[in-house]
Design a protein around this motif. Structure first.
Motif, PDB file in Angstrom:
ATOM      1  N   GLY A 102       0.798  -1.207   0.000  1.00 47.02           N
ATOM      2  CA  GLY A 102       0.000   0.000   0.000  1.00 47.02           C
ATOM      3  C   GLY A 102       0.836   1.266   0.000  1.00 47.02           C
ATOM      4  O   GLY A 102       2.012   1.256  -0.351  1.00 47.02           O
ATOM      5  N   LEU A 103       0.218   2.349   0.412  1.00 44.88           N
ATOM      6  CA  LEU A 103       0.829   3.669   0.426  1.00 44.88           C
ATOM      7  C   LEU A 103       1.493   3.911   1.772  1.00 44.88           C
ATOM      8  O   LEU A 103       0.881   3.714   2.816  1.00 44.88           O
ATOM      9  CB  LEU A 103      -0.275   4.704   0.183  1.00 44.88           C
ATOM     10  CG  LEU A 103       0.100   6.087  -0.300  1.00 44.88           C
ATOM     11  CD1 LEU A 103       0.783   6.024  -1.663  1.00 44.88           C
ATOM     12  CD2 LEU A 103      -1.141   6.949  -0.381  1.00 44.88           C
ATOM     13  N   ARG A 104       2.759   4.330   1.730  1.00 43.06           N
ATOM     14  CA  ARG A 104       3.522   4.599   2.953  1.00 43.06           C
ATOM     15  C   ARG A 104       4.049   6.027   2.936  1.00 43.06           C
ATOM     16  O   ARG A 104       4.434   6.535   1.889  1.00 43.06           O
ATOM     17  CB  ARG A 104       4.718   3.665   3.053  1.00 43.06           C
ATOM     18  CG  ARG A 104       4.392   2.276   3.444  1.00 43.06           C
ATOM     19  CD  ARG A 104       5.659   1.411   3.552  1.00 43.06           C
ATOM     20  NE  ARG A 104       5.337   0.113   4.080  1.00 43.06           N
ATOM     21  CZ  ARG A 104       4.715  -0.843   3.405  1.00 43.06           C
ATOM     22  NH1 ARG A 104       4.364  -0.628   2.164  1.00 43.06           N
ATOM     23  NH2 ARG A 104       4.431  -2.009   3.966  1.00 43.06           N
ATOM     24  N   VAL A 105       4.090   6.621   4.107  1.00 42.79           N
ATOM     25  CA  VAL A 105       4.674   7.946   4.267  1.00 42.79           C
ATOM     26  C   VAL A 105       5.724   7.830   5.364  1.00 42.79           C
ATOM     27  O   VAL A 105       5.436   7.347   6.451  1.00 42.79           O
ATOM     28  CB  VAL A 105       3.614   8.996   4.677  1.00 42.79           C
ATOM     29  CG1 VAL A 105       4.262  10.353   4.869  1.00 42.79           C
ATOM     30  CG2 VAL A 105       2.497   9.064   3.648  1.00 42.79           C
ATOM     31  N   THR A 145       5.717   6.427  -0.786  1.00 44.19           N
ATOM     32  CA  THR A 145       5.942   5.297  -1.678  1.00 44.19           C
ATOM     33  C   THR A 145       4.682   4.447  -1.749  1.00 44.19           C
ATOM     34  O   THR A 145       3.830   4.494  -0.858  1.00 44.19           O
ATOM     35  CB  THR A 145       7.114   4.413  -1.197  1.00 44.19           C
ATOM     36  OG1 THR A 145       6.828   3.940   0.125  1.00 44.19           O
ATOM     37  CG2 THR A 145       8.419   5.179  -1.201  1.00 44.19           C
ATOM     38  N   TRP A 146       4.570   3.659  -2.806  1.00 41.75           N
ATOM     39  CA  TRP A 146       3.422   2.782  -2.982  1.00 41.75           C
ATOM     40  C   TRP A 146       3.888   1.463  -3.560  1.00 41.75           C
ATOM     41  O   TRP A 146       4.743   1.426  -4.447  1.00 41.75           O
ATOM     42  CB  TRP A 146       2.405   3.405  -3.933  1.00 41.75           C
ATOM     43  CG  TRP A 146       1.236   2.519  -4.215  1.00 41.75           C
ATOM     44  CD1 TRP A 146       0.170   2.295  -3.392  1.00 41.75           C
ATOM     45  CD2 TRP A 146       1.006   1.726  -5.373  1.00 41.75           C
ATOM     46  NE1 TRP A 146      -0.709   1.420  -3.977  1.00 41.75           N
ATOM     47  CE2 TRP A 146      -0.217   1.057  -5.203  1.00 41.75           C
ATOM     48  CE3 TRP A 146       1.722   1.514  -6.551  1.00 41.75           C
ATOM     49  CZ2 TRP A 146      -0.741   0.194  -6.156  1.00 41.75           C
ATOM     50  CZ3 TRP A 146       1.201   0.658  -7.494  1.00 41.75           C
ATOM     51  CH2 TRP A 146      -0.022   0.010  -7.290  1.00 41.75           C
ATOM     52  N   VAL A 154      -1.074   6.065  -9.489  1.00 41.69           N
ATOM     53  CA  VAL A 154      -1.086   6.359  -8.049  1.00 41.69           C
ATOM     54  C   VAL A 154      -0.264   7.614  -7.777  1.00 41.69           C
ATOM     55  O   VAL A 154      -0.687   8.508  -7.027  1.00 41.69           O
ATOM     56  CB  VAL A 154      -0.568   5.160  -7.231  1.00 41.69           C
ATOM     57  CG1 VAL A 154      -0.358   5.545  -5.773  1.00 41.69           C
ATOM     58  CG2 VAL A 154      -1.531   3.993  -7.344  1.00 41.69           C
ATOM     59  N   GLN A 155       0.913   7.720  -8.385  1.00 37.07           N
ATOM     60  CA  GLN A 155       1.769   8.875  -8.143  1.00 37.07           C
ATOM     61  C   GLN A 155       1.127  10.170  -8.640  1.00 37.07           C
ATOM     62  O   GLN A 155       1.213  11.197  -7.972  1.00 37.07           O
ATOM     63  CB  GLN A 155       3.140   8.669  -8.768  1.00 37.07           C
ATOM     64  CG  GLN A 155       3.980   7.678  -7.993  1.00 37.07           C
ATOM     65  CD  GLN A 155       5.384   7.540  -8.530  1.00 37.07           C
ATOM     66  OE1 GLN A 155       5.667   7.875  -9.669  1.00 37.07           O
ATOM     67  NE2 GLN A 155       6.261   7.019  -7.693  1.00 37.07           N
ATOM     68  N   GLY A 169      -1.053  15.149  -7.270  1.00 36.76           N
ATOM     69  CA  GLY A 169      -2.073  16.154  -7.547  1.00 36.76           C
ATOM     70  C   GLY A 169      -2.775  16.621  -6.290  1.00 36.76           C
ATOM     71  O   GLY A 169      -2.986  17.824  -6.081  1.00 36.76           O
ATOM     72  N   LEU A 170      -3.118  15.682  -5.434  1.00 33.36           N
ATOM     73  CA  LEU A 170      -3.766  16.019  -4.170  1.00 33.36           C
ATOM     74  C   LEU A 170      -2.857  16.884  -3.301  1.00 33.36           C
ATOM     75  O   LEU A 170      -3.269  17.920  -2.780  1.00 33.36           O
ATOM     76  CB  LEU A 170      -4.144  14.744  -3.412  1.00 33.36           C
ATOM     77  CG  LEU A 170      -4.606  14.964  -1.972  1.00 33.36           C
ATOM     78  CD1 LEU A 170      -5.984  15.607  -1.957  1.00 33.36           C
ATOM     79  CD2 LEU A 170      -4.604  13.666  -1.210  1.00 33.36           C
TER      80      LEU A 170
END
Length: 100
Positions: free
Chosen positions: A25-28, A38-39, A64-65, A70-71
């Motif tokens: 999944g998505l990690r920060v 990262t994803w 995903v990137q 964009g967000l």
């Protein structure tokens, strides 16, 4: 880093804990210049997506990137793709990143 996590979770992204190496999944994670996003997709997700005409793991990562960057750009963050194209470096608007 807190603003990045909040923006992503408020937008509906599920974040995986940084030390959870088994879950995809998505990690920060915090880095000296800000936050690194990262994803990684699961094998099941990649298999499902590969049934779609033209889908590749690279195109899924790019989608995903683009959505995440964009967000975060809309939230006023500065977003830079890393040199290896596998992560996004997110910095406050007044911070200049060093080489990623």
């Amino acid at each position: 880093m807190i603003q990045v996590r909040q923006a992503l979770t408020q937008a509906g992204y599920h974040l995986v804990e940084e030390d959870d190496t088994r879950t995809q999944g998505l990690r920060v994670r915090e880095v000296p210049d800000g936050a690194m996003v990262t994803w990684s997709g699961s094998d099941a997700f990649t298999a499902l997506a590969s049934d779609q005409h033209g889908a590749t793991s690279y195109s899924l990562r790019a989608i995903v990137q683009v959505a995440v960057s964009g967000l975060l750009l809309h939230q006023g963050q500065t977003v830079t793709e890393t040199a290896d194209e596998n992560a996004l470096l997110v910095t406050a608007p007044d911070t200049q990143p060093t080489r990623a």
